[in-house]
Design a protein around this motif. Structure first.
Motif, PDB file in Angstrom:
ATOM      1  N   VAL A   1       0.825  -1.201   0.000  1.00  0.00           N
ATOM      2  CA  VAL A   1       0.000   0.000   0.000  1.00  0.00           C
ATOM      3  C   VAL A   1       0.870   1.265   0.000  1.00  0.00           C
ATOM      4  CG1 VAL A   1      -0.335   0.078   2.515  1.00  0.00           C
ATOM      5  CG2 VAL A   1      -2.057   1.041   1.014  1.00  0.00           C
ATOM      6  N   VAL A   2       2.055   1.173   0.634  1.00  0.00           N
ATOM      7  CA  VAL A   2       2.949   2.344   0.646  1.00  0.00           C
ATOM      8  C   VAL A   2       3.452   2.589  -0.777  1.00  0.00           C
ATOM      9  CG1 VAL A   2       5.083   3.320   1.567  1.00  0.00           C
ATOM     10  CG2 VAL A   2       3.615   1.958   3.046  1.00  0.00           C
ATOM     11  N   GLY A   3       3.817   1.530  -1.466  1.00  0.00           N
ATOM     12  CA  GLY A   3       4.286   1.656  -2.847  1.00  0.00           C
ATOM     13  C   GLY A   3       3.220   2.298  -3.721  1.00  0.00           C
ATOM     14  N   TYR A   4       1.991   1.885  -3.470  1.00  0.00           N
ATOM     15  CA  TYR A   4       0.852   2.375  -4.237  1.00  0.00           C
ATOM     16  C   TYR A   4       0.668   3.876  -3.988  1.00  0.00           C
ATOM     17  CZ  TYR A   4      -4.291   2.795  -4.633  1.00  0.00           C
ATOM     18  OH  TYR A   4      -5.562   3.200  -4.900  1.00  0.00           O
ATOM     19  N   ILE A   5       0.751   4.265  -2.695  1.00  0.00           N
ATOM     20  CA  ILE A   5       0.570   5.689  -2.361  1.00  0.00           C
ATOM     21  C   ILE A   5       1.730   6.514  -2.930  1.00  0.00           C
ATOM     22  CG2 ILE A   5       0.514   7.360  -0.450  1.00  0.00           C
ATOM     23  CD1 ILE A   5      -0.965   5.181   1.169  1.00  0.00           C
ATOM     24  N   ILE A   6       2.950   5.976  -2.800  1.00  0.00           N
ATOM     25  CA  ILE A   6       4.122   6.732  -3.290  1.00  0.00           C
ATOM     26  C   ILE A   6       4.013   6.939  -4.798  1.00  0.00           C
ATOM     27  CG2 ILE A   6       6.646   6.571  -3.669  1.00  0.00           C
ATOM     28  CD1 ILE A   6       6.069   7.237  -0.823  1.00  0.00           C
ATOM     29  N   SER A   7       3.578   5.909  -5.492  1.00  0.00           N
ATOM     30  CA  SER A   7       3.459   6.017  -6.933  1.00  0.00           C
ATOM     31  C   SER A   7       2.418   7.090  -7.304  1.00  0.00           C
ATOM     32  CB  SER A   7       3.094   4.627  -7.444  1.00  0.00           C
ATOM     33  OG  SER A   7       2.701   4.649  -8.724  1.00  0.00           O
ATOM     34  N   LEU A   8       1.314   7.074  -6.581  1.00  0.00           N
ATOM     35  CA  LEU A   8       0.262   8.074  -6.821  1.00  0.00           C
ATOM     36  C   LEU A   8       0.798   9.486  -6.545  1.00  0.00           C
ATOM     37  CD1 LEU A   8      -2.735   8.008  -7.513  1.00  0.00           C
ATOM     38  CD2 LEU A   8      -3.239   7.968  -5.086  1.00  0.00           C
ATOM     39  N   LEU A   9       1.516   9.628  -5.430  1.00  0.00           N
ATOM     40  CA  LEU A   9       2.062  10.944  -5.076  1.00  0.00           C
ATOM     41  C   LEU A   9       3.080  11.382  -6.127  1.00  0.00           C
ATOM     42  CD1 LEU A   9       2.699  10.735  -1.204  1.00  0.00           C
ATOM     43  CD2 LEU A   9       0.768  11.720  -2.426  1.00  0.00           C
ATOM     44  N   PHE A  10       3.901  10.421  -6.581  1.00  0.00           N
ATOM     45  CA  PHE A  10       4.954  10.768  -7.530  1.00  0.00           C
ATOM     46  C   PHE A  10       4.365  11.319  -8.833  1.00  0.00           C
ATOM     47  CE2 PHE A  10       7.609   9.682 -11.174  1.00  0.00           C
ATOM     48  CZ  PHE A  10       8.739  10.431 -10.853  1.00  0.00           C
ATOM     49  N   TYR A  11       3.363  10.636  -9.377  1.00  0.00           N
ATOM     50  CA  TYR A  11       2.819  11.117 -10.655  1.00  0.00           C
ATOM     51  C   TYR A  11       1.997  12.403 -10.468  1.00  0.00           C
ATOM     52  CZ  TYR A  11       4.885   7.061 -12.632  1.00  0.00           C
ATOM     53  OH  TYR A  11       5.824   6.160 -13.015  1.00  0.00           O
ATOM     54  N   SER A  12       1.455  12.594  -9.251  1.00  0.00           N
ATOM     55  CA  SER A  12       0.768  13.868  -9.000  1.00  0.00           C
ATOM     56  C   SER A  12       1.805  14.982  -8.966  1.00  0.00           C
ATOM     57  CB  SER A  12       0.035  13.849  -7.655  1.00  0.00           C
ATOM     58  OG  SER A  12      -0.760  12.705  -7.573  1.00  0.00           O
ATOM     59  N   LEU A  13       2.929  14.697  -8.328  1.00  0.00           N
ATOM     60  CA  LEU A  13       4.015  15.667  -8.252  1.00  0.00           C
ATOM     61  C   LEU A  13       4.505  16.063  -9.642  1.00  0.00           C
ATOM     62  CD1 LEU A  13       6.557  16.901  -6.712  1.00  0.00           C
ATOM     63  CD2 LEU A  13       7.595  14.689  -7.019  1.00  0.00           C
ATOM     64  N   LEU A  14       4.684  15.049 -10.459  1.00  0.00           N
ATOM     65  CA  LEU A  14       5.169  15.273 -11.819  1.00  0.00           C
ATOM     66  C   LEU A  14       4.163  16.128 -12.601  1.00  0.00           C
ATOM     67  CD1 LEU A  14       7.715  14.141 -13.023  1.00  0.00           C
ATOM     68  CD2 LEU A  14       6.410  12.234 -13.925  1.00  0.00           C
ATOM     69  N   SER A  15       2.876  15.847 -12.411  1.00  0.00           N
ATOM     70  CA  SER A  15       1.848  16.606 -13.131  1.00  0.00           C
ATOM     71  C   SER A  15       1.830  18.058 -12.681  1.00  0.00           C
ATOM     72  CB  SER A  15       0.455  16.012 -12.897  1.00  0.00           C
ATOM     73  OG  SER A  15       0.464  14.680 -13.287  1.00  0.00           O
ATOM     74  N   LEU A  16       2.000  18.279 -11.374  1.00  0.00           N
ATOM     75  CA  LEU A  16       1.998  19.667 -10.888  1.00  0.00           C
ATOM     76  C   LEU A  16       3.179  20.431 -11.467  1.00  0.00           C
ATOM     77  CD1 LEU A  16       1.140  19.412  -7.080  1.00  0.00           C
ATOM     78  CD2 LEU A  16      -0.342  19.816  -9.023  1.00  0.00           C
ATOM     79  N   ALA A  17       4.343  19.775 -11.464  1.00  0.00           N
ATOM     80  CA  ALA A  17       5.543  20.433 -11.985  1.00  0.00           C
ATOM     81  C   ALA A  17       5.345  20.756 -13.468  1.00  0.00           C
ATOM     82  CB  ALA A  17       6.758  19.537 -11.787  1.00  0.00           C
ATOM     83  N   ALA A  18       4.780  19.789 -14.196  1.00  0.00           N
ATOM     84  CA  ALA A  18       4.557  20.003 -15.634  1.00  0.00           C
ATOM     85  C   ALA A  18       3.540  21.126 -15.837  1.00  0.00           C
ATOM     86  CB  ALA A  18       4.057  18.715 -16.279  1.00  0.00           C
ATOM     87  N   LEU A  19       2.523  21.176 -14.965  1.00  0.00           N
ATOM     88  CA  LEU A  19       1.466  22.179 -15.133  1.00  0.00           C
ATOM     89  C   LEU A  19       2.014  23.603 -15.001  1.00  0.00           C
ATOM     90  CD1 LEU A  19      -1.537  22.812 -15.478  1.00  0.00           C
ATOM     91  CD2 LEU A  19      -1.831  22.550 -13.027  1.00  0.00           C
ATOM     92  N   THR A  20       2.826  23.853 -13.967  1.00  0.00           N
ATOM     93  CA  THR A  20       3.312  25.229 -13.786  1.00  0.00           C
ATOM     94  C   THR A  20       4.249  25.631 -14.933  1.00  0.00           C
ATOM     95  OG1 THR A  20       4.963  24.365 -12.253  1.00  0.00           O
ATOM     96  CG2 THR A  20       3.033  25.415 -11.284  1.00  0.00           C
TER      97      THR A  20
END
Ligand code: PFF
Length: 453
Positions: free
Chosen positions: A304-323
Motif C-alpha cells: 500500500v505504501v508503494g501504491y501511495i508513493i506512486s500516486l504521489l509521484f505522478y501527482s508531483l510530476l503533473s503539478l511540476a509540468a502544469l506550472t
C-alpha cells in the motif's frame, strides 16, 4: 505600443513562485535524474551548478531586463529594443519555440495524468515486462494519449484565462508549496529504504573519471532547459514584474530553487533505485518504466505504501509540468492577445487548440501513425531536438549578443539597478558574462550538439 498600465504580479513571493514554477518542471524531475544517472552522479551535478551560476543566471537577468523594459509580449519586447532591426526576429523565434515545446511537453504531461489514474486504479502492478508493455501500449495507442494531452492543455487553459494574478500567480502560490511537500514526502520514504545510502553516495560523491566533454556540454544544456531560458518565457513573466523587483536577486533565488528541487528529485529517485539494484541510467523511459518497477519492488513488503508513493509521484510530476506549461502557454497567449488585438480568452483558446493539434501529431508519431517522421525520427523527437538543442541555445546566444553589444548600456544599467536605487555592485561581472562568457559557452554547446566540434 504605448506604456499603458500593464497588469503586474501582486507580490514578490508571487514573482518568485511563478517564475520558479516555470523553471521547475519535467526538466528537473525527469531529465535531471536521468542525465545525472548517465553522467557519473555528483560530478555531473557540480558541473551543472557551475553552468547554472555562470551561464543561467546572466541569461535569466538578460531576459528579465528585456521583459520588464518591454512591458509587453516577447515579440514586442525585443522589437522595442531593436528599433526595427533584424534583432527583433529573436522575439518571434521565442513564440515559435513556445508552440513547438507546448506540443510535446503537453504529451508527456498527459502521460503523467494517465499514470495518476493508472496508479490509483492499481494498474501499475505486475512484473517488469508488464510495466514495459503498459507504457508502450499506452504511449503508442491512438486516442488515449491524445485525450490526456488535450485534457492537460485545457487544465492549463482555465488557469491562463483567469489572468496573471488570479490565474498564474494564484496557481503558482498554491501548486509550488504542494509540489515541495510531495517531493519531501517521497524523498523521506526513499531515503529510509534499505541500502538507500548507496544512492545518496552516488549523488554526493563525485566520480570525475566519468567526466567527458559530453558531460560538460550535457550539464550546460540541462541548465538551459531547466531554467526555461532562450524562448521568452522568463521575458514574458518579467513583463509582469514591478519597477522595484530586484532582477539580479530574483534570478539568483529562482536558480537556487530550481537547482535545489532538481537535487531533491535526485534524492527521491537514486536511493529507491539503488535499494532495489536498478541502475538509474535508462534514459527518457526512467520515470515511466523504471520507476514504477522501483516503487513496486522497494515497497513490496508494504504494497500500500508503494501504491501511495506512486500516486504521489505522478501527482508531483503533473503539478511540476502544469506550472511550466502555464508559462509556455502564457508566452503564446500574450503574443496573440496583444499583437492580434484579440481578447485574452480568444487568444488562449487559439493557443490551446493549436497546442492540441501539434500535441496530437507528436503523440501519433510515436507509434499509431509511424509515417509522421522527419529525417527518420518521430515528430515528437524532432520537436524535442529542434527546440531543446537548436532553438533554445540559439535564442539564448542571440539574446546575450543583442543585450551585450547592441542595446545601450544605460538601459541595462537602469534596469539592473532599478534606476539607480540599487547599488548594482556585480553589474560589471554581469556585463562581462553576457558579452563574452555566455555567447562562447552557448556557441560551444550548440556546435557540439550539431556535431561540428
Ligand atoms: N524549465 C522547464 C522544465 O524544467 O521542465 C521546461 C521549460 C519550460 C523550458 C518553459 C522552456 C520554457 F520556456
Amino acid at each position: 505600443m504605448a506604456h499603458t498600465e500593464r497588469v503586474k504580479f501582486g507580490s514578490k513571493l508571487g514573482i518568485i513562485l511563478a517564475t520558479a514554477g516555470s523553471a521547475v518542471g519535467l526538466g528537473n524531475i525527469w531529465r535531471f535524474p536521468y542525465m545525472t544517472g548517465e553522467n557519473g552522479g555528483a560530478a555531473f551535478i557540480i558541473l551543472y551548478l557551475v553552468c547554472v551560476f555562470i551561464l543561467g543566471i546572466p541569461c535569466m537577468i538578460s531576459e528579465f531586463i528585456i521583459g520588464r523594459h518591454g512591458a509587453s509580449n516577447v515579440a514586442q519586447a525585443y522589437n522595442k529594443l531593436s528599433n526595427g532591426t533584424l534583432w527583433r526576429i529573436i522575439g518571434f523565434m521565442g513564440v515559435l519555440t513556445g508552440f513547438l515545446i507546448i506540443g510535446y511537453y503537453a504529451v508527456v504531461s498527459g502521460w503523467c495524468l494517465q499514470y495518476i489514474f493508472g496508479s490509483a486504479a492499481g494498474h501499475l502492478k505486475g512484473d517488469s515486462a508488464y510495466i514495459n508493455e503498459y507504457f508502450i501500449n499506452f504511449s503508442q495507442s491512438t486516442w488515449k494519449p491524445i485525450l490526456w494531452t488535450i485534457a492537460f492543455l485545457f487544465l492549463t487553459h482555465f488557469i491562463i484565462i483567469r489572468g496573471v494574478q488570479k490565474g498564474i500567480e494564484w496557481a503558482s502560490k498554491l501548486l509550488m508549496p504542494v509540489l515541495f511537500i510531495l517531493l519531501l514526502i517521497i524523498v523521506v520514504a526513499s531515503c529510509l529504504l534499505p541500502n538507500a545510502i548507496e544512492g545518496i553516495r552516488f549523488l554526493f560523491m563525485p566520480d570525475f573519471s566519468k567526466v567527458t566533454s559530453d558531460t560538460f556540454l550535457g550539464a550546460l544544456g540541462q541548465a538551459f532547459f531547466s531554467l526555461s531560458i532562450g524562448m521568452g518565457c522568463i521575458c514574458t513573466y518579467a513583463s509582469y514584474f514591478s519597477r522595484d523587483t530586484n532582477l539580479a536577486k530574483s534570478a539568483v533565488h529562482i536558480s537556487l530553487i530550481d537547482s535545489f528541487i532538481a537535487i531533491l528529485a535526485g534524492l527521491m529517485i537514486f536511493p529507491a533505485a539503488f535499494s532495489v539494484n536498478v541502475q538509474p541510467d535508462s534514459g527518457p523511459s526512467l520515470i515511466f518504466i523504471t520507476l514504477p518497477n522501483v516503487f513496486l519492488q522497494a515497497f513490496s513488503s508494504v504494497p500500500v505504501v508503494g501504491y501511495i508513493i506512486s500516486l504521489l509521484f505522478y501527482s508531483l510530476l503533473s503539478l511540476a509540468a502544469l506550472t511550466s506549461l502555464i508559462s509556455l502557454h502564457e508566452v503564446c497567449t500574450a503574443f496573440i492577445h496583444e499583437e492580434f488585438r484579440l481578447s485574452r480568452r480568444r487568444a488562449a483558446l487559439i493557443v490551446t487548440l493549436t497546442g492540441s493539434v501539434i500535441g496530437a501529431f507528436c503523440s501519433l508519431s510515436l507509434g499509431a501513425w509511424d509515417g509522421l517522421q522527419l529525417f527518420g525520427k518521430p515528430l515528437f523527437d524532432i520537436f524535442d531536438f529542434v527546440t531543446g538543442q537548436i532553438l533554445l541555445p540559439l535564442g539564448g546566444f542571440f539574446t546575450c549578443l543583442f543585450l551585450g553589444w547592441y542595446v545601450p548600456k544605460k538601459i541595462l544599467k537602469d534596469e539592473y539597478t532599478n534606476w539607480g536605487t540599487l547599488r548594482g555592485t556585480l553589474f560589471g561581472i554581469y556585463l562581462f558574462c553576457i558579452r563574452i562568457v555566455c555567447p562562447i559557452c552557448i556557441a560551444i554547446i550548440f556546435m557540439h550538439q550539431l556535431g561540428w566540434i
